[in-house]
Design a protein around this motif. Structure first.
Motif, mmCIF file in Angstrom:
data_model
loop_
_atom_site.group_PDB
_atom_site.id
_atom_site.type_symbol
_atom_site.label_atom_id
_atom_site.label_comp_id
_atom_site.label_asym_id
_atom_site.label_seq_id
_atom_site.Cartn_x
_atom_site.Cartn_y
_atom_site.Cartn_z
ATOM 1 N N ASP A 126 0.849 -1.189 0.026
ATOM 2 C CA ASP A 126 -0.038 0.067 0.076
ATOM 3 C C ASP A 126 1.026 1.264 -0.023
ATOM 4 O O ASP A 126 1.618 1.372 0.933
ATOM 5 N N GLN A 127 0.873 2.085 -0.918
ATOM 6 C CA GLN A 127 1.674 3.155 -1.052
ATOM 7 C C GLN A 127 1.280 4.207 -0.042
ATOM 8 O O GLN A 127 2.224 4.926 0.544
ATOM 9 N N VAL A 128 0.117 4.312 0.520
ATOM 10 C CA VAL A 128 -0.247 5.395 1.541
ATOM 11 C C VAL A 128 0.542 4.827 2.818
ATOM 12 O O VAL A 128 1.166 5.531 3.629
ATOM 13 N N MET A 129 0.440 3.554 3.028
ATOM 14 C CA MET A 129 1.049 2.932 4.450
ATOM 15 C C MET A 129 2.613 2.988 4.071
ATOM 16 O O MET A 129 3.347 3.341 5.046
ATOM 17 N N GLN A 130 3.303 3.306 3.074
ATOM 18 C CA GLN A 130 4.612 3.298 2.638
ATOM 19 C C GLN A 130 4.958 4.620 3.103
ATOM 20 O O GLN A 130 6.006 4.941 3.886
#
Length: 130
Positions: A111-115
């Motif tokens: 997940d890009q947001v979590m990254q």
């Protein structure tokens, strides 16, 4: 005449997902169809072409009345290059959130947001038990 500025209460949620996900959100009141037949949702199955998903994402991302696009993470993986480009351009609205599906569990490492959250906190978030 004058252009109307949309505020947060005018913004819609859009959904790109499998049949169960889209059906759930539509039944919850998220789904809308305008006078021209355009919708704020797309049901993706094994017959849906990746190009069609990409086009629908671009359509949703270009609409001024959509504030959030929810997308099943498994579908997001199929159009990852499009989502990466969206994020790289610094576009905040609509915000793209990846959600799990019944068939595939959520993977915070994809997940890009979590990254971005992990980077913000110095990478000290343990997501191994999520």
């Amino acid at each position: 005449g004058r252009k109307k500025f949309l505020n947060q209460t005018d913004m819609k949620v859009a959904v790109i997902g499998d049949e169960d996900t889209v059906t759930g959100f539509v039944l919850a009141g998220v789904g809308q169809r305008d006078g021209q037949g355009a919708t704020n949702f797309l049901t993706v199955d094994s017959k849906t072409k990746r190009r069609d998903v990409e086009e629908k994402f671009h359509e949703m991302a270009g609409r001024k009345d959509i504030g959030v696009i929810l997308i099943n993470q498994s579908i997001a993986e199929d159009i990852r290059h499009v989502l990466t480009d969206h994020t790289a351009r610094g576009i905040v609205v609509p915000t793209v959130l990846e959600i799990p599906s019944k068939e595939k569990p959520y993977d915070p490492n994809a997940d890009q947001v979590m990254q971005r959250v992990k980077v913000f906190f110095g990478g000290n978030i343990d997501t191994s038990d999520w």
